[in-house]
Design an enzyme around this catalytic site. Structure first.
Site, PDB file in Angstrom:
ATOM      1  N   LYS A 191     -19.475 -20.186 -11.884  1.00  0.00           N
ATOM      2  CA  LYS A 191     -18.436 -19.991 -12.947  1.00  0.00           C
ATOM      3  C   LYS A 191     -17.357 -19.494 -12.456  1.00  0.00           C
ATOM      4  CE  LYS A 191     -21.418 -20.898 -16.667  1.00  0.00           C
ATOM      5  NZ  LYS A 191     -21.354 -21.875 -17.704  1.00  0.00           N
ATOM      6  N   TYR A 202       0.984  -1.141   0.133  1.00  0.00           N
ATOM      7  CA  TYR A 202       0.176   0.097  -0.155  1.00  0.00           C
ATOM      8  C   TYR A 202       1.029   1.427  -0.053  1.00  0.00           C
ATOM      9  CZ  TYR A 202      -4.042   2.619   1.572  1.00  0.00           C
ATOM     10  OH  TYR A 202      -4.933   3.650   1.581  1.00  0.00           O
TER      11      TYR A 202
HETATM   12  C1  LIG Z   1     -24.174 -24.624 -18.631  1.00  0.00           C
HETATM   13  C2  LIG Z   1     -24.652 -23.309 -18.848  1.00  0.00           C
HETATM   14  O1  LIG Z   1     -23.891 -22.309 -19.436  1.00  0.00           O
HETATM   15  C3  LIG Z   1     -26.033 -23.140 -18.949  1.00  0.00           C
HETATM   16  O2  LIG Z   1     -26.769 -24.121 -19.087  1.00  0.00           O
HETATM   17  O3  LIG Z   1     -26.541 -21.919 -19.337  1.00  0.00           O
HETATM   18 MG   LIG Z   2     -24.925 -20.506 -19.207  1.00  0.00          MG
END
Ligand SMILES: CC(=O)C(=O)O
Ligand SMILES: [Mg+2]
Ligand SMILES: NC(=O)C1=CN([C@@H]2O[C@H](COP(=O)(O)OP(=O)(O)OC[C@H]3O[C@@H](n4cnc5c(N)ncnc54)[C@H](O)[C@@H]3O)[C@@H](O)[C@H]2O)C=CC1
Length: 441
Positions: A167, A112
Site C-alpha cells: 500500500k 540539521y
Molecule cells: C485490496 C484489499 O485491501 C484487500 O483485499 O484487503
Molecule cells: Mg485490505
C-alpha cells in the site's frame, strides 16, 4: 523434454573453496534442473552465498534437484528457495530517503543543526506552519492490527507487513504520498484508538488497513470523531468507492437504472457492510445481504438493508451480486442467472472466477484484482491532503466513485489500476468536493 514452467532461485551457501560451485551446478543438472543466472550475494573468507536460478519441468523435479544439493554435504547447504514474488520482497519494498542532497557543510548546517533549530522555533510559535516546513502534510500512516489481512484472516500484523508495504509503494507511485506502515500489537479498540491518537501528530492522514470486523467499525468511528485529520478504513470505504464505480459502469453499459436495481451483498464484514451503506446512501432502494454471522445481518438491518436467509436467495433475487467473504469458489456457476452482474471481490482468490461467471451467463463479471481499492485510496488521500480536509465525507467518496466510473473505457468496469490519469482525476474530484462542502458552510 517437457516445458520448464517452474522457475525458482535457490540460495546456496558453500565453503569458499574452488570447485564447490561446480559440485552444486552438477548436482542440479544431473536431476534435470536447467541453470539460468548465477549471482554471488556474499563472499566471505569461510563461505560464499549465491543465488542460482533453476528452471524445472515440475515441482517434484525441483525438489529432487534441491535434495541432491543438500546431500553433497561438506558444508554445502541450501539456505532458502525464492520465487519471483519472494525475490521482489527481499529487503522489503519501501525505503525512507532524504529529499535533500547533503554534500557540503553548508548543506549539513541547513538540514540539521544548527539551522534546523530556527525551523523548530517557527513551528513552536505557529504549529500550522508544520504543514509547510515538514513532511507531515504529505505523510499517511498505514495502520493495521493484522486481523483481516486480505482474505487470509487473522494472521497478525507482522505477516501483514508485505501488504502494508505494498500500500505504501502504491501511495508513493500513484499519488506521491509517503505511506508509513504501523503494525499494532493489539486489536483492542481502546488500545488501537489511544495508540493511533498518540502517534497522529506525525501524520497528515490515517489509512486503516485490514482491520477485521466488527471492531473496525468502532475504531474508525472513534478516530474520525477524535482526530482532525482524514481517517479512512480502506477495506470499508476504499472498496465501497471502487465497487460503486464498477457497478455504475456496468449499469451505464446495460442501460439499467442502478437505483431501481436489486443489489445483493454476500459477506457483511468491513468491505460488505460499507458497500451496502454506500449503495443505499447513493439511492439504491433494494439492498439485500447475507452473512454467516447473525450480528452482521442485524447491522445491515440497522442501516436499512434487508437480510437474506441464504446465498441462494441472493443469487436468485438480485440483478447485481457483490461478494466479499474471503472464501474462494463460494459461488456455484449453476446459481448464476443470465444477465447478472457478478463482482467476486475477495483476495487473493475470488468467490467465482470471472470467466466462469461469464460462461454461466453473467453479463459482467470481475474479481478483486481489477475491482480493487487501489483505484480509490491513493487519489482520495491526495485530494483530501491537497484540500487540507479534516475528514473524509460521503460526498467526497461519491465524487471519487463517479470520477472513476466516468474515466472508464466503454465495455470495461473500471480503469486500469496503473492509469495515472485515473488517480489524478480521483484526487481532483475529491478536492473539488471538499471545496464545495467548504463553500456551502
Ligand atoms: C485490496 C484489499 O485491501 C484487500 O483485499 O484487503
Ligand atoms: Mg485490505
Ligand atoms: N477487492 C478489494 O478491493 C477488496 C477486497 N476485499 C476482500 O474481501 C474479503 C473480506 O474482507 P473484509 O470485509 O475486510 O473481512 P471481514 O472479516 O471484515 O468480513 C468477511 C465477512 O464475510 C463473512 N463470511 C465469511 N464466510 C462466509 C460465508 N460462507 N457466507 C456468508 N458470509 C461469510 C464473515 O462472517 C464476515 O462478516 C477479503 O478476501 C478481502 O481480500 C476487502 C477489501 C478490498
Amino acid at each position: 523434454m517437457g516445458a520448464r514452467n517452474v522457475t525458482r532461485t535457490i540460495i546456496v551457501e558453500t565453503p569458499s573453496k574452488p570447485g564447490n560451485l561446480g559440485k552444486v551446478t552438477t548436482a542440479i543438472g544431473l536431476f534435470g534442473g536447467d541453470i539460468g543466472e548465477i549471482k554471488t550475494r556474499q563472499i566471505g573468507p569461510y563461505s560464499t552465498v549465491r543465488d542460482i536460478t533453476v528452471q524445472c519441468e515440475s515441482e517434484e523435479q525441483l525438489e529432487t534437484a534441491i535434495a541432491a544439493v543438500e546431500q553433497l554435504g561438506e558444508g554445502i547447504h541450501v539456505r532458502a528457495i525464492s520465487d519471483d514474488v519472494l525475490h521482489a520482497h527481499e529487503g522489503g519494498k519501501i525505503h525512507m530517503s532524504s529529499r535533500f542532497d547533503i554534500r557540503s557543510i553548508d548543506d549539513l548546517r541547513k538540514v540539521y543543526t544548527p539551522g534546523v533549530a530556527n525551523v523548530c522555533r517557527v513551528i513552536e510559535e505557529d504549529p500550522s506552519l508544520a504543514q509547510y516546513y515538514t513532511s507531515i502534510g504529505n505523510t499517511v500512516a498505514i495502520v493495521t492490527d493484522g486481523t483481516a489481512i486480505l482474505g487470509l484472516g487473522n494472521i497478525g500484523p507482522l505477516a501483514g507487513m508485505p501488504v502494508m508495504e505494498g500500500k505504501a509503494a502504491l501511495f508513493d507511485r500513484l499519488a506521491g504520498i509517503s505511506g508509513i506502515p504501523i503494525l499494532l500489537d493489539t486489536s483492542d479498540p481502546d488500545e488501537v484508538v489511544t495508540t493511533v491518537k498518540r502517534i497522529s501528530k506525525g501524520f497528515g492522514g490515517i489509512l486503516l488497513e485490514d482491520i477485521g470486523s466488527p471492531h473496525c467499525f468502532e475504531i474508525e468511528e472513534r478516530l474520525i470523531k477524535e482526530l482532525d485529520i482524514p481517517v479512512m478504513h480502506d477495506d470499508q470505504h476504499g472498496t465501497a468507492v471502487v465497487t460503486l464505480a464498477a457497478v455504475m459502469s456496468a449499469c451505464r453499459s446495460a442501460g439499467v437504472n442502478l437505483k431501481e436495481a436489486v443489489v445483493g451483498q454476500i459477506g457483511l464484514g468491513a468491505a460488505g457492510l460499507a458497500i451496502c451503506r454506500m449503495f443505499m446512501a447513493y439511492g439504491v432502494k433494494e439492498m439485500v445481504g447475507v452473512d454467516r454471522q447473525p450480528a452482521a445481518l442485524d447491522r445491515l438491518a440497522m442501516y436499512g438493508g434487508t437480510p437474506a436467509h441464504s446465498l441462494e436467495e441472493i443469487m436468485e433475487k438480485c440483478d447485481i451480486v457483490i461478494a466479499t467473504t474471503g472464501v474462494p469458489n463460494l459461488i456455484k456457476p449453476e446459481w448464476i442467472r443470465k444477465g447478472q452482474v457478478i463482482l467476486a471481490l475477495s483476495n487473493p482468490k475470488p468467490e467465482i472466477e470471472p470467466d466462469e461467471a461469464i460462461k454461466a451467463g453473467a453479463l459482467f463479471a470481475a474479481d478483486g484484482r481489477s475491482v480493487n481499492n487501489v483505484l480509490g485510496f491513493p487519489g482520495i488521500f491526495r485530494g483530501a491532503l491537497n484540500a487540507g480536509a479534516k475528514c473524509i465525507t460521503h460526498d467526497m467518496l461519491v465524487a471519487a466513485a463517479t470520477a472513476i466510473s466516468n474515466h472508464t473505457k466503454p465495455g470495461q468496469l473500471v480503469p486500469h489500476p496503473l492509469d495515472i490519469r485515473a488517480h489524478q482525476i480521483v484526487a481532483e474530484a475529491v478536492e473539488m468536493a471538499v471545496m464545495k462542502e467548504e463553500s456551502s458552510k
